[in-house]
Design an enzyme around this catalytic site. Structure first.
Site, PDB file in Angstrom:
ATOM      1  N   GLU A 436       0.825  -1.226   0.000  1.00  0.00           N
ATOM      2  CA  GLU A 436       0.000   0.000   0.000  1.00  0.00           C
ATOM      3  C   GLU A 436       0.854   1.268   0.000  1.00  0.00           C
ATOM      4  O   GLU A 436       0.484   2.278   0.594  1.00  0.00           O
ATOM      5  CB  GLU A 436      -0.972   0.007   1.189  1.00  0.00           C
ATOM      6  N   GLY A 437       1.979   1.219  -0.667  1.00  0.00           N
ATOM      7  CA  GLY A 437       2.909   2.335  -0.685  1.00  0.00           C
ATOM      8  C   GLY A 437       3.906   2.179   0.435  1.00  0.00           C
ATOM      9  O   GLY A 437       3.539   2.223   1.612  1.00  0.00           O
TER      10      GLY A 437
END
Length: 588
Positions: A436-437
């Site tokens: 998610e980053g």
């Protein structure tokens, strides 16, 4: 491994006295979600995850998932049984939109529920988490036809959802993706390409999987500006809502991972698959961020949830493990009587309580930003949500790694042995700082996008909100003196560093990025210390049974963990020169 015990007492206290849930429950649309109702709901849900979900955690780790030559993927039978019960009991629909069959409870409540199911089994919890993100994207920008076709059964959990971003050549650089989407005469799109690292991309928990896929149309601009988002179901859906023919999407393999073994991480192939445009062409990134911003907070929550589960194991072990003689004792002692073991346990307990409040505060601000009748309140809450999102994701997941490691350390050599189970929490937690980053991307987002909002005024106003607690601490008595003095020192350091970041960003963005990770950690520590101080003040003012405990946690955090902030100020403002000093010289 100790039996999981949901932290219901602390969840209720945080909701009622720290993060402002009574104000959330008074918002239009949340009249059915008063505090007493929510507490009863969380109590029932906690019992459900303890009895149904938690026993599957070790099974998922040891059995894993299986890929078959026909492209199908099977999960452990225990997962299938638990998921069937999860759907039948309707728990997944609690925070979902009412217009599609959900119960419409606030985001804050959904996060409290997410913590418990993730503590029970993170691998299992990832499936509903991804489905929720897909539901939110479809609800926000989907046409009525798409919504009616997919959302009712996704809300019940009968159908699952995913998001497909990453490609072999395009990891964090999403703009480099090459999956193609070609418009057909009937208005659908032909989707062709390959995606990697797709959680729950294929499985046998549900008959249908609804993939949200990023792809590029033939004449699209380069980079992220030319990305579109498409709904690509595993099976096409007939007009009567039944499943039709198999779509051109299949799993090529599953990854063999360090942790979350019960979660199938798939390589996905799309070959002339039928896709439906979600929103407008070339708006895919903004749509995907609807999913990602929700998921980023939930990933930070994964760190909290696993730390809680690991702490419970460590506490139980420390109470029963007899080893040596504690100071002042002539008899063999349980290791919990040794000061350093108590330091590790209290570090875990205080940090988890603080992080829980951080995540719930974020949820409450989300609810204010979407439901408050005053536009100015909604706008300010949206700013706070944006500021806190990278902090929740990065600080929460980093702390999850550090705290599960501490829990392992409490176990000593036994923690390194797989049979005790505590090593699984550490292995499972490690992914949260990556997906998610990555946390480096979160830090870059904080200084590059969130800090400059209104020329820095948004962040500085939030710092002043934290500093305003000083008035209450000043009259709270000697027990709060250390908390007050530590907050004053380190909030001042955060403000100075923020002002440096704003100045340096104008002329030397590389220096700002170089210090972004320690700067984000400063934020996490300060907000967490503030929330624990609020907890201690609230407990003291109402005479709560937990008042002594809340005070000790707040004081311990302020004196022993918060001082990292001033040390990090130097790292955050050191600039980038030394990072690039060896470009022309081999590093040995």
């Amino acid at each position: 491994m100790a039996e999981y015990r949901p932290p219901l007492t602390d969840l209720r206290f945080a909701l009622e006295h720290v993060v402002g849930y009574p104000e959330v429950s008074a918002l239009p649309g949340f009249e059915h979600a008063d505090l007493d109702t929510v507490v009863e709901l969380l109590d029932s849900y906690g019992e459900f995850v303890t009895k149904v979900i938690a026993p599957t955690n070790r099974i998922g780790d040891t059995e894993g998932v299986k890929y078959h030559p026909d492209g199908s993927v099977t999960v452990p039978q225990a997962f299938k049984d638990a998921y069937r019960t999860y759907v039948e009991t309707g728990w997944g629909s609690v925070p979902m939109p009412q217009q599609f069959g959900g119960e419409g409870f606030p985001r804050t409540v959904g996060l409290a529920m997410q913590e418990m199911i993730t503590s029970a089994n993170m691998s299992f919890a990832l499936g509903p988490l991804l489905t929720q993100g897909a539901i939110e994207a479809l609800t926000a920008v989907g046409t009525e036809e798409l919504q009616q076709r997919f959302l009712p059964k996704m809300v019940t959990g009968e159908w699952a959802g995913t998001m497909n971003l990453t490609e072999p050549q395009a990891g964090s650089d999403v703009g480099a993706l090459t999956t193609r989407a070609v418009r057909r005469e009937d208005g659908t799109y032909s989707i062709t390409g390959q995606k990697i690292f797709i959680s729950f991309g294929e499985h046998d928990l549900t008959d249908q999987i609804v993939h949200l896929v990023l792809a590029r149309t033939p004449d699209a601009p380069e980079g992220t500006r030319g990305i579109s988002c498409f709904v690509v179901p595993k099976f096409l859906v007939n007009d009567d809502g039944s499943l039709g023919e198999r779509n051109g999407v299949r799993a090529l393999s599953v990854e063999h991972k360090m942790g979350i073994h019960g979660s199938p991480t798939c390589v996905m192939s799309y070959e002339d698959a039928t896709g439906y445009l979600l929103g407008e062409e070339n708006r895919g990134m903004s749509i995907m961020f609807i999913m990602m911003n929700t998921a980023r907070t939930s990933v930070g929550l994964e760190g909290v949830a696993l730390a809680e589960r690991a702490y419970q194991d460590a506490l139980a072990y420390a109470k029963q493990r007899i080893q040596g003689h504690a100071p002042g004792s002539s008899e063999p002692s349980p290791i919990i009587e040794f000061p350093d073991v108590r330091r590790m346990l209290l570090t875990q307990q205080a940090s988890i309580a603080a992080l829980r409040r951080l995540i719930l505060l974020h949820g409450a601000q989300v609810d204010l930003s979407t439901h408050h009748p005053d536009a100015a309140v909604r706008e300010r809450a949206s700013e706070v949500v944006a500021l806190l999102t990278p902090i929740c994701k990065s600080f929460g997941s980093d702390q999850g790694i550090e705290l599960t490691s501490l829990a392992l350390q409490v176990h000593g050599g036994s923690g390194y042995i797989g049979e005790t189970g505590v090593a699984q929490h550490y292995r499972d937690a490690r992914i949260a700082a990556i997906y998610e980053g990555t946390n480096g991307i979160q830090a870059a987002d904080l200084v590059g996008r969130k800090l400059p909002v209104r020329g820095g005024a948004s962040a500085l106003e939030f710092i002043e909100q934290l500093r305003a607690l000083d008035d209450e601490l000043a009259v709270a008595g000697d027990d709060f003196a250390a908390i007050r003095s530590q907050l004053e020192v380190h909030l001042s350091a955060l403000k100075r560093t923020t002002e440096w970041m704003l100045r340096a960003g104008v002329t030397d963005p590389r220096a700002v990025l170089a210090g972004s990770s320690p700067y984000l950690r400063m934020w996490g520590l300060c907000v967490c210390a503030w929330l624990l101080a609020k907890s201690a003040l609230a407990a003291a003012s109402i005479g709560d049974d937990s008042a002594a405990e809340q005070l000790v946690l707040a004081r311990f955090y302020a004196q022993q963990l918060l001082p990292q902030v001033s040390a990090l100020e130097s790292a955050a403002t050191a600039g980038a020169d030394d990072l690039y000093a060896f470009d022309a010289v081999p590093v040995r």
